[in-house]
Design a protein around this motif. Structure first.
Motif, PDB file in Angstrom:
ATOM      1  N   ALA A 120       0.862  -1.178   0.000  1.00 48.42           N
ATOM      2  CA  ALA A 120       0.000   0.000   0.000  1.00 48.42           C
ATOM      3  C   ALA A 120       0.900   1.229   0.000  1.00 48.42           C
ATOM      4  O   ALA A 120       2.130   1.096   0.035  1.00 48.42           O
ATOM      5  N   ARG A 160      -7.266   6.074  -3.254  1.00 51.09           N
ATOM      6  CA  ARG A 160      -8.235   6.873  -2.499  1.00 51.09           C
ATOM      7  C   ARG A 160      -7.835   8.343  -2.594  1.00 51.09           C
ATOM      8  O   ARG A 160      -6.780   8.741  -2.105  1.00 51.09           O
ATOM      9  N   ASP A 177     -12.815   6.470  -4.324  1.00 49.26           N
ATOM     10  CA  ASP A 177     -11.932   5.313  -4.493  1.00 49.26           C
ATOM     11  C   ASP A 177     -11.909   4.955  -5.973  1.00 49.26           C
ATOM     12  O   ASP A 177     -12.925   4.555  -6.543  1.00 49.26           O
ATOM     13  N   GLU A 196      -3.961   8.098  -1.218  1.00 51.88           N
ATOM     14  CA  GLU A 196      -3.274   6.901  -0.716  1.00 51.88           C
ATOM     15  C   GLU A 196      -3.631   5.725  -1.618  1.00 51.88           C
ATOM     16  O   GLU A 196      -4.644   5.763  -2.325  1.00 51.88           O
ATOM     17  N   LEU A 198      -4.765   1.985  -1.340  1.00 52.27           N
ATOM     18  CA  LEU A 198      -5.266   0.997  -0.383  1.00 52.27           C
ATOM     19  C   LEU A 198      -4.588  -0.347  -0.660  1.00 52.27           C
ATOM     20  O   LEU A 198      -4.141  -0.597  -1.788  1.00 52.27           O
TER      21      LEU A 198
END
Ligand code: OGA
Ligand code: MN
Length: 217
Positions: A120, A160, A177, A196, A198
């Motif tokens: 991630a 995200r 997302d 970010e 995921l």
């Protein structure tokens, strides 16, 4: 949350950047070029040529371990055919952004990225904090091209995108997302959007680029 329902299909993608600060462009390059770039990552990975990615300027061991991808920087002067197809599209995008949004984008830096299963990339901003050193090139626009065939919801690995106050008020959600599907390009203002990756349940490939406001050294 699927972006399909939230981004009106009729709105011009670049006007979406002006209005919202981000946009999603599907089928940004040809399916053949997407396949070729994914094969390049496979090849680099098998040859152990990808490098562990680092975060920020003064990377600590902690940061390295937080970011799970490995990367390979591209150099336009030694580009493969598929990379050239990509660089051409990006040059077109750069010109459109400059003409229509007056962004003054100058050059591009980009790397291939491979996120192994289970990896991630925690929430971060792409523009480095440069203590007032304003003559240095800064990242203005982040563009992430995804290279994953047949991506399924259960594969995870969503990007995200955390919305700003305007976006939250408009859409009534705190984040989007975005699935990393083959040929999709996500574009957003580098200094404005926390984002970010995921955890991914399948090896996840992308080509990440930043338009800079001047030549980097
Ligand atoms: C990055 C990044 C996201 C992605 O490299 O800075 O946020 O989806 N990548 O690969
Ligand atoms: Mn990022």
């Amino acid at each position: 949350m699927s972006t399909q329902h939230l981004i009106p299909a009729h709105a011009h993608p670049l006007s979406q950047i002006l209005e919202n600060g981000y946009c999603v462009l599907d089928n940004f390059i040809s399916p053949a070029a997407v396949l070729a770039l994914a094969a390049e990552i496979d090849h680099l990975n098998q040859g152990d040529i990808m490098q562990a990615a680092k975060t920020g300027r003064a990377s600590t061991k902690l940061q390295v371990s937080l970011r799970g991808d490995s990367i390979h920087w591209l150099d336009e002067t030694h580009a493969s055919e598929a990379q050239l197809a990509y660089f051409n599209q990006m040059e077109g995008l750069r010109c459109q952004l400059n003409q229509q949004l007056y962004l003054g984008l100058h050059s591009l830096e980009c790397h291939l990225a491979l996120y192994p299963i289970g990896s991630a990339y925690p929430k971060h901003l792409d523009r480095f904090q440069i203590n007032g050193d304003s003559h240095l090139a800064q990242r203005q626009i982040s563009c992430i091209l995804y290279l994953n065939q047949d991506w399924l919801a259960q594969d995870g690995g969503y990007l995200r995108l955390h919305l700003n106050a305007d976006g939250i008020a408009k859409l009534g959600v705190a984040h989007l997302d975005i699935a990393p599907i083959a040929g999709r390009l996500l574009v957003f203002l580098s200094d404005s959007f926390y984002h970010e990756v995921l955890p991914t349940h399948r090896a996840r490939m992308s080509l990440t680029a930043w338009f800079l406001n001047r030549q980097s050294h």
